[in-house]
Design a protein around this motif. Structure first.
Motif, PDB file in Angstrom:
ATOM      1  N   ALA A  63       0.832  -1.206   0.000  1.00 48.23           N
ATOM      2  CA  ALA A  63       0.000   0.000   0.000  1.00 48.23           C
ATOM      3  C   ALA A  63       0.864   1.253   0.000  1.00 48.23           C
ATOM      4  CB  ALA A  63      -0.924  -0.015   1.218  1.00 48.23           C
ATOM      5  N   THR A  64       1.933   1.230   0.775  1.00 51.11           N
ATOM      6  CA  THR A  64       2.842   2.372   0.837  1.00 51.11           C
ATOM      7  C   THR A  64       3.503   2.617  -0.519  1.00 51.11           C
ATOM      8  OG1 THR A  64       3.313   1.875   3.161  1.00 51.11           O
ATOM      9  CG2 THR A  64       4.842   3.327   2.026  1.00 51.11           C
ATOM     10  N   ALA A  65       3.970   1.547  -1.154  1.00 48.33           N
ATOM     11  CA  ALA A  65       4.647   1.663  -2.448  1.00 48.33           C
ATOM     12  C   ALA A  65       3.692   2.148  -3.528  1.00 48.33           C
ATOM     13  CB  ALA A  65       5.260   0.327  -2.833  1.00 48.33           C
ATOM     14  N   GLN A  66       2.461   1.639  -3.512  1.00 49.21           N
ATOM     15  CA  GLN A  66       1.479   2.079  -4.515  1.00 49.21           C
ATOM     16  C   GLN A  66       1.206   3.576  -4.384  1.00 49.21           C
ATOM     17  OE1 GLN A  66      -1.614  -0.707  -3.401  1.00 49.21           O
ATOM     18  NE2 GLN A  66      -1.289  -1.950  -5.242  1.00 49.21           N
ATOM     19  N   ARG A  67       1.086   4.041  -3.158  1.00 50.59           N
ATOM     20  CA  ARG A  67       0.826   5.477  -2.973  1.00 50.59           C
ATOM     21  C   ARG A  67       2.007   6.314  -3.438  1.00 50.59           C
ATOM     22  NH1 ARG A  67      -0.527   6.852   2.868  1.00 50.59           N
ATOM     23  NH2 ARG A  67       1.718   6.603   3.161  1.00 50.59           N
ATOM     24  N   ALA A  68       3.224   5.907  -3.088  1.00 52.75           N
ATOM     25  CA  ALA A  68       4.406   6.655  -3.522  1.00 52.75           C
ATOM     26  C   ALA A  68       4.491   6.686  -5.044  1.00 52.75           C
ATOM     27  CB  ALA A  68       5.660   6.022  -2.934  1.00 52.75           C
ATOM     28  N   HIS A  69       4.224   5.538  -5.672  1.00 52.91           N
ATOM     29  CA  HIS A  69       4.239   5.459  -7.137  1.00 52.91           C
ATOM     30  C   HIS A  69       3.180   6.376  -7.743  1.00 52.91           C
ATOM     31  CE1 HIS A  69       4.765   3.814 -11.106  1.00 52.91           C
ATOM     32  NE2 HIS A  69       3.568   3.249 -11.120  1.00 52.91           N
ATOM     33  N   GLY A  70       1.979   6.357  -7.148  1.00 53.74           N
ATOM     34  CA  GLY A  70       0.904   7.210  -7.647  1.00 53.74           C
ATOM     35  C   GLY A  70       1.223   8.685  -7.479  1.00 53.74           C
ATOM     36  N   ALA A  71       1.840   9.060  -6.349  1.00 55.05           N
ATOM     37  CA  ALA A  71       2.187  10.466  -6.118  1.00 55.05           C
ATOM     38  C   ALA A  71       3.188  10.961  -7.154  1.00 55.05           C
ATOM     39  CB  ALA A  71       2.757  10.621  -4.710  1.00 55.05           C
ATOM     40  N   VAL A  72       4.154  10.122  -7.491  1.00 53.46           N
ATOM     41  CA  VAL A  72       5.145  10.514  -8.499  1.00 53.46           C
ATOM     42  C   VAL A  72       4.500  10.626  -9.879  1.00 53.46           C
ATOM     43  CG1 VAL A  72       7.267   9.821  -9.665  1.00 53.46           C
ATOM     44  CG2 VAL A  72       7.081   9.552  -7.193  1.00 53.46           C
ATOM     45  N   LEU A  73       3.649   9.674 -10.214  1.00 48.91           N
ATOM     46  CA  LEU A  73       2.949   9.750 -11.504  1.00 48.91           C
ATOM     47  C   LEU A  73       2.134  11.036 -11.614  1.00 48.91           C
ATOM     48  CD1 LEU A  73       1.711   6.062 -11.880  1.00 48.91           C
ATOM     49  CD2 LEU A  73       3.308   7.239 -13.401  1.00 48.91           C
ATOM     50  N   LEU A  74       1.482  11.405 -10.519  1.00 51.80           N
ATOM     51  CA  LEU A  74       0.694  12.637 -10.508  1.00 51.80           C
ATOM     52  C   LEU A  74       1.592  13.849 -10.732  1.00 51.80           C
ATOM     53  CD1 LEU A  74      -2.090  13.918 -10.056  1.00 51.80           C
ATOM     54  CD2 LEU A  74      -1.591  13.928  -7.600  1.00 51.80           C
ATOM     55  N   ALA A  75       2.748  13.862 -10.063  1.00 48.38           N
ATOM     56  CA  ALA A  75       3.682  14.977 -10.231  1.00 48.38           C
ATOM     57  C   ALA A  75       4.248  15.029 -11.643  1.00 48.38           C
ATOM     58  CB  ALA A  75       4.816  14.849  -9.217  1.00 48.38           C
ATOM     59  N   ALA A 131      -1.877   7.649 -12.345  1.00 57.17           N
ATOM     60  CA  ALA A 131      -1.763   7.817 -10.900  1.00 57.17           C
ATOM     61  C   ALA A 131      -2.963   7.213 -10.186  1.00 57.17           C
ATOM     62  CB  ALA A 131      -1.642   9.295 -10.538  1.00 57.17           C
ATOM     63  N   LEU A 132      -4.159   7.430 -10.731  1.00 60.29           N
ATOM     64  CA  LEU A 132      -5.360   6.870 -10.117  1.00 60.29           C
ATOM     65  C   LEU A 132      -5.317   5.344 -10.089  1.00 60.29           C
ATOM     66  CD1 LEU A 132      -8.274   9.102 -11.458  1.00 60.29           C
ATOM     67  CD2 LEU A 132      -7.480   8.886  -9.105  1.00 60.29           C
ATOM     68  N   ALA A 133      -4.751   4.765 -11.130  1.00 56.64           N
ATOM     69  CA  ALA A 133      -4.665   3.296 -11.187  1.00 56.64           C
ATOM     70  C   ALA A 133      -3.805   2.747 -10.065  1.00 56.64           C
ATOM     71  CB  ALA A 133      -4.108   2.872 -12.546  1.00 56.64           C
ATOM     72  N   ALA A 134      -2.849   3.525  -9.563  1.00 53.97           N
ATOM     73  CA  ALA A 134      -2.019   3.091  -8.436  1.00 53.97           C
ATOM     74  C   ALA A 134      -2.628   3.499  -7.103  1.00 53.97           C
ATOM     75  CB  ALA A 134      -0.616   3.690  -8.572  1.00 53.97           C
ATOM     76  N   LEU A 135      -3.255   4.663  -7.075  1.00 49.98           N
ATOM     77  CA  LEU A 135      -3.744   5.213  -5.809  1.00 49.98           C
ATOM     78  C   LEU A 135      -4.998   4.525  -5.298  1.00 49.98           C
ATOM     79  CD1 LEU A 135      -3.147   8.988  -6.567  1.00 49.98           C
ATOM     80  CD2 LEU A 135      -1.900   7.594  -4.900  1.00 49.98           C
ATOM     81  N   ARG A 136      -5.891   4.125  -6.182  1.00 45.40           N
ATOM     82  CA  ARG A 136      -7.148   3.517  -5.705  1.00 45.40           C
ATOM     83  C   ARG A 136      -6.901   2.182  -4.994  1.00 45.40           C
ATOM     84  NH1 ARG A 136     -11.309   6.630  -6.580  1.00 45.40           N
ATOM     85  NH2 ARG A 136     -11.436   7.976  -8.433  1.00 45.40           N
TER      86      ARG A 136
END
Length: 578
Positions: free
Chosen positions: A419-431, A438-443
């Motif tokens: 869960a932690t890694a998915q959020r970090a990945h999503g945050a970077v994609l968003l940036a 990003a949504l595909a990782a964050l949800r």
């Protein structure tokens, strides 16, 4: 004077003196008899208290017996162990030294080696490496090349030193050798202590699944009884620490509950109770019970005293201060934790970030991450590293850290780390401008945090989801996500996070001055939903629903749910059924 008169006077004086001496001798004999009786009674009561695990009582009675007449070696060991369990570490160490000296005088080499081992372990626990090495040298000299239990304990000590130096393979071999010796000589304490060491060493070697499996098997023996209290407590704390190290939240919770029950069964226990409170505080913070977490972290700090874990308890208190926006208190607590030997990262870097000192935070996180030894130590720092780097605009550095974290999560397979890694990945994609990806990782990250019952982490993830929705021009979904996150931050008392989200949300919606979340609550009220049903549907607390309703009534100037429902129909928020 007649010579005979003087003679008879001197003889009378001598007789009187002799009578007094006889009385004194008799009195001394009576005192010795009383002292001997006190010694006997103290021993009996001390042993009985020790057997029923009333550790403070045992210390009191055995100390009294020791003052009336020296303790034998077995009772001396009982007093040393009980002193350790009630947190009198200096007394315990001195008693172990005394046991060593008296064992040597008695020619009991095995007992002397065992006492020397525990002195060494206590020095190691306090980070005093030179004295520990000296005492372990004594043990090695005493046991030689034999196959005694004491030789097994020496293997355990050697394994701990190897693991501390990063040589996990040697640590595994030494601990396995100790298990063999302990099994052969029938020493349950040695088998248990070395078995836990095998699990820790395997994790250090990267064989996480095997290491945890070994620890599970060892802990079955712990719960079955037979081992001494000190060894049982060490086993519980070591296994719980290993579970936290590899992000195995479920096991950490289960063994913390078991440790709690074990501590509760011994009301006079001090030493491991502090560690238990610290473990509970960490779990309560994770699950959103911040007030209870703060109280238990404070209690843990009071109970731990000179224990090396005190720094961790103070760090835990610092984290809660930071999350609640109590920055002055957080600063003081981080400094105290640092003085006690607990590295203050990542907390102090996140504090600097919250205070607007972005460059300082970035430099601190970069240095701490570079210094981190081992994959799990790095994994614990990579998520905050990503957060800080994104805040400073260092997207490339954040990308590298997020990719590393994803790789570690895939290798370990722990839900919390995933869960932690998915959020970090999503945050970077968003940036990087990839909102849809990003949504595909964050949800899935948000779903995982929900299943782990981690409201703060789930809310942090929901903020990113809201920002991604806004980047895709879905302002309605963005508002709902951000409002939901704000609800959680408000409930927790996470003032800095709440302020950031409220800034993202902006001014209230134009319809009646209601926010997006208040409009959502109003629609559900108009649909006939109860507070509990609304809370369940929106994944918020009943208290939060009640607060939203109060705000709705005030803003719309209506007195009741029915009046609010009528207002919703009048303004087209709910389709009429007529």
């Amino acid at each position: 004077m007649h010579p005979q008169v003087g003679f008879f006077r001197e003889d009378a004086a001598c007789l009187e003196m002799r009578a007094w001496n006889d009385r004194i001798s008799t009195f001394r004999g009576m005192l010795r008899g009383v002292g001997g009786e006190r010694h006997r009674i103290g021993l009996e009561r001390g042993r009985e208290a020790f057997d029923r695990q009333a550790w403070a009582d045992a210390v009191g009675f055995l100390t009294e017996a020791d003052q009336e007449g020296s303790l034998g070696l077995e009772d001396l060991e009982r007093l040393a162990e009980a002193s350790y369990l009630i947190g009198r570490y200096a007394d315990s160490m001195e008693l172990s030294r005394r046991s060593y000296r008296e064992s040597m005088r008695a020619g009991d080499v095995g007992r002397a080696a065992r006492s020397a081992f525990w002195v060494a372990i206590e020095h190691l626990g306090q980070g005093e490496m030179a004295p520990a090495a000296g005492w372990l040298a004594k043990v090695e000299r005493l046991v030689g090349d034999g196959e005694s239990a004491e030789a097994g304990y020496l293997q355990v000590a050697a394994a701990a030193q190897s693991l501390a130096m990063g040589d996990a393979a040697s640590a595994v071999a030494a601990n396995e050798r100790a298990v063999e010796i302990g099994t052969r000589v029938g020493d349950a304490d040695l088998v248990l202590l070395a078995g836990v060491g095998v699990g820790e060493s395997l994790i250090g070697l990267g064989e996480v699944e095997r290491g945890i499996r070994v620890m599970d098997e060892v802990m079955v023996d712990v719960t079955s009884g037979g081992a001494s209290p000190v060894i049982v407590g060490i086993a519980y704390c070591s296994v719980i620490a290993a579970c936290h190290q590899v992000f195995d939240l479920r096991r950490a919770q289960e063994w913390t509950a078991a440790l709690d029950r074990w501590c509760e069964s011994q009301p006079q226990l001090v030493h491991f109770r502090g560690q238990c409170l610290l473990n509970r505080a960490e779990l309560r913070q994770f699950h959103g019970a911040w007030e209870e977490a703060a109280d238990e972290a404070r209690q843990a700090s009071e109970r731990l005293g000179a224990d090396p874990s005190l720094g961790e308890a103070i760090y835990q208190m610092a984290e809660l201060h930071r999350l609640r926006g109590e920055f002055v208190d957080a600063e003081a607590a981080y400094r105290q934790a640092s003085r006690l030997g607990r590295q203050p990262e990542p907390g102090v870097a996140l504090l600097r970030l919250a205070q607007g000192e972005h460059e300082v935070a970035a430099a601190t996180m970069a240095r701490a991450t570079d210094e981190a030894a081992g994959v799990f130590a790095r994994a614990r720092l990579l998520d905050p590293f990503v957060e800080v780097m994104l805040a400073t605009g260092s997207t490339a550095a954040a990308r590298m850290a997020a990719d590393e974290l994803v790789g570690i999560a895939e290798a370990v397979g722990a839900p919390l780390l995933t869960a932690t890694a998915q959020r970090a990945h999503g945050a970077v994609l968003l940036a990087e401008g990839h909102a849809r990806a990003a949504l595909a990782a964050l949800r899935p990250s948000w779903t995982a945090w929900q299943s782990l019952d981690a409201p703060y982490e789930a809310a942090r993830t929901r903020v990113l989801i809201g920002m991604a929705c806004r980047a895709l021009d879905d302002s309605n979904a963005a508002a709902l996500e951000l409002d939901a996150a704000a609800d959680v931050f408000r409930d927790l008392g996470a003032r800095p996070d709440l302020a950031r989200v409220e800034a993202l949300i902006g001014p209230p919606a134009s319809v009646g001055g209601l926010t997006a979340r208040e409009l959502e609550v109003l629609r559900l009220v108009a649909a006939g939903k109860t507070n509990r049903a609304i809370a369940g549907e929106l994944v918020i607390s009943d208290r939060t629903v009640a607060r939203h309703l109060s705000n709705i009534f005030d803003k719309l100037d209506v007195p009741s749910r029915s009046a609010a429902t009528a207002w919703a129909y009048e303004h087209g928020l709910v389709a009429s059924t007529g």
